[in-house]
Motif scaffolding. Structure first.
Motif, PDB file in Angstrom:
ATOM      1  N   MET A 285      55.571 -11.579  44.920  1.00  0.00           N
ATOM      2  CA  MET A 285      54.367 -12.198  45.047  1.00  0.00           C
ATOM      3  C   MET A 285      53.842 -12.668  43.804  1.00  0.00           C
ATOM      4  O   MET A 285      53.986 -11.712  42.619  1.00  0.00           O
ATOM      5  N   PRO A 286      53.384 -13.839  43.774  1.00  0.00           N
ATOM      6  CA  PRO A 286      52.478 -14.037  42.408  1.00  0.00           C
ATOM      7  C   PRO A 286      51.298 -13.281  42.033  1.00  0.00           C
ATOM      8  O   PRO A 286      50.758 -12.692  43.059  1.00  0.00           O
ATOM      9  N   ARG A 287      51.078 -13.115  40.859  1.00  0.00           N
ATOM     10  CA  ARG A 287      49.952 -12.188  40.270  1.00  0.00           C
ATOM     11  C   ARG A 287      48.743 -13.010  40.592  1.00  0.00           C
ATOM     12  O   ARG A 287      48.732 -14.175  40.172  1.00  0.00           O
ATOM     13  N   LEU A 288      47.678 -12.403  41.178  1.00  0.00           N
ATOM     14  CA  LEU A 288      46.396 -13.074  41.233  1.00  0.00           C
ATOM     15  C   LEU A 288      45.626 -13.250  40.074  1.00  0.00           C
ATOM     16  O   LEU A 288      45.207 -14.362  39.980  1.00  0.00           O
ATOM     17  N   LYS A 289      46.128 -12.412  39.177  1.00  0.00           N
ATOM     18  CA  LYS A 289      45.456 -12.309  37.831  1.00  0.00           C
ATOM     19  C   LYS A 289      46.531 -12.416  36.755  1.00  0.00           C
ATOM     20  O   LYS A 289      47.413 -11.319  36.533  1.00  0.00           O
ATOM     21  N   GLY A 290      46.572 -13.529  36.069  1.00  0.00           N
ATOM     22  CA  GLY A 290      47.657 -13.540  35.047  1.00  0.00           C
ATOM     23  C   GLY A 290      48.859 -14.545  35.423  1.00  0.00           C
ATOM     24  O   GLY A 290      48.832 -14.756  36.596  1.00  0.00           O
ATOM     25  N   GLU A 291      50.036 -14.548  34.698  1.00  0.00           N
ATOM     26  CA  GLU A 291      51.003 -15.260  34.930  1.00  0.00           C
ATOM     27  C   GLU A 291      52.418 -14.564  35.543  1.00  0.00           C
ATOM     28  O   GLU A 291      52.233 -13.171  35.504  1.00  0.00           O
TER      29      GLU A 291
END
Length: 330
Positions: A285-291
Motif C-alpha cells: 500500500m502507498p504510505r498515507l504520509k510520506g513517500e
C-alpha cells in the motif's frame, strides 16, 4: 491541487450547463480511473483534478462563489462566516466583514479563465469588537495556533473554547480504492458532499473538512476499508497466497502474480517448499504520509495433481524412489 481553472480541467466553457458538466466529468473520470490505468501517476492526478473540479462546478452555490472569487472562494466563505459571528460592529452596516465599514477591506481580481484571485488586506481595530473580530477571523481562516500581529489573545482563545465538536460520517471503500484513491458521497443532515479519499488510507483514517458539517461545524469523515478476497493488509504491507503446480515447485519457473498495481512475474527457485513466502518490494500500500509504498508478501501453496493414470503413477513411483527423500518427520 495546482491553481488551475476548473472549467479548463473539465474542458467545458464557463457558460456550460449542469448537464454538460456532468457529461464531461463522467467521460474524463472513466478515461482516467485508476482501475483502468493502474500505476499511471499522471492519470491518477488527472482523476483527482477532475473529481475536485466536478465537486465545485456541479454545486450551484459553490459554482457561483467560484465564478466570483476564483480559487479563493472557500477562504472568502470561511471569512464571511467568521465576520458574521462577530456581529454588526465587526461587519459594518451590511454585516459583511469585507464590505464598507467592515474590519477587512476586500480587493477582488478577475475570476476569469485563469481562475482569478481574491486578495485580502487585514487590519485590526483599535479596541472593542473590531480587534476581537479580526482575531476570530484570522483563527477561523488559517487555523488555531496562528495569530496576526497585534490581534488580542483573548478573542482567539474564546473562539477556540467555543468551537463545537466536529460532526462525523463514515465512508466505506474497497482496498483498491484505498490503494488508488477515490471519491465518495457522504450524507450529513440534509446535505450530500463529495469527499476526496487520498491514497493509502486505512480503516479509522480521519479526513477533516473544515466548516462542512451542520451549522458550519467541521466534518470528520472516517474511512472503513472492506475486507478483500485475495489480499490481507498489515499496515502498509500486503499478504496474499498464490497456487503453484508440483512441476513449478520442484523445477522452478516464473509464476504470474496479480498485485494492486498490475501483474508481475515471480521467479520460483527449484525445490520451493509449500508455505514459503517471497517479498515483492514496493508492491504494498502507498504510505498515507510520506513517500513510497509497503511490500507484498506472496505465500506459496503447492497444488498436487489429483488424478494420475497408471503410466503416470508408475513414473511417479520410479521418480520418488530415485529422489530418495528423507523422512521429514524425524
Amino acid at each position: 491541487m495546482d491553481v488551475r481553472d476548473y472549467y479548463e480541467i473539465l474542458g467545458v466553457p464557463r457558460k456550460a450547463t449542469s448537464a454538460e458538466i456532468k457529461k464531461a466529468f463522467r467521460k474524463l473520470a472513466r478515461e482516467n480511473h485508476p482501475d483502468k490505468k493502474p500505476g499511471d501517476k499522471a492519470a491518477e492526478r488527472r482523476f483527482k483534478d477532475v473529481n475536485e473540479a466536478n465537486a465545485v462546478l456541479s454545486d450551484s452555490d459553490k459554482r457561483t462563489k467560484y465564478d466570483k472569487f476564483g480559487k479563493d472562494w472557500e477562504a472568502y466563505e470561511r471569512a464571511a462566516k467568521a465576520g458574521a459571528g462577530a456581529g454588526q460592529s465587526a461587519g459594518g452596516a451590511t454585516g459583511d466583514p469585507f464590505g464598507p465599514g467592515g474590519p477587512f477591506a476586500r480587493y477582488a481580481g478577475s475570476a476569469g479563465a485563469g481562475g482569478g484571485n481574491v486578495h485580502y488586506e487585514f487590519r485590526t481595530g483599535d479596541s472593542g469588537a473590531g480587534g476581537a473580530g479580526f482575531s476570530d477571523f484570522f483563527e477561523t481562516l488559517f487555523g488555531s495556533g496562528v495569530r496576526a500581529a497585534g490581534a488580542r489573545s483573548g478573542g482567539g482563545e474564546r473562539a477556540a473554547s467555543a468551537r463545537l465538536a466536529p460532526a462525523e460520517a463514515i465512508a466505506e471503500i474497497t482496498l483498491e480504492e484505498a490503494f488508488h484513491g477515490a471519491s465518495r458521497i457522504v450524507e450529513v443532515s440534509d446535505r450530500r458532499l463529495e469527499v476526496a479519499i487520498p491514497r493509502g488510507v486505512n480503516t479509522a483514517s480521519r479526513i477533516r473538512l473544515t466548516g462542512k458539517g451542520p451549522g458550519g461545524r467541521d466534518l470528520v469523515v472516517i474511512t472503513k476499508v472492506k475486507p478483500h478476497a485475495v489480499f490481507t493488509r498489515r499496515g502498509v504491507d500486503l499478504e496474499r497466497e498464490v497456487a503453484v503446480t508440483l512441476k513449478e515447485a520442484l523445477l522452478g519457473g516464473e509464476v504470474s502474480v496479480r498485485t494492486l498495481k498490475g501483474r508481475v512475474l515471480l521467479t520460483l527457485p527449484a525445490g520451493t517448499q509449500a508455505g514459503r513466502s517471497f517479498r515483492l518490494t514496493g508492491q504494498g500500500m502507498p504510505r498515507l504520509k510520506g513517500e513510497g509504498s509497503g511490500d507484498l508478501y506472496v505465500r506459496v501453496r503447492v497444488v498436487l495433481p489429483s488424478k494420475l493414470s497408471e503410466h503416470a503413477t508408475a513414473a511417479a513411483v520410479e521418480f520418488l524412489d530415485l529422489a530418495d527423500q528423507p523422512d521429514p518427520r524425524t
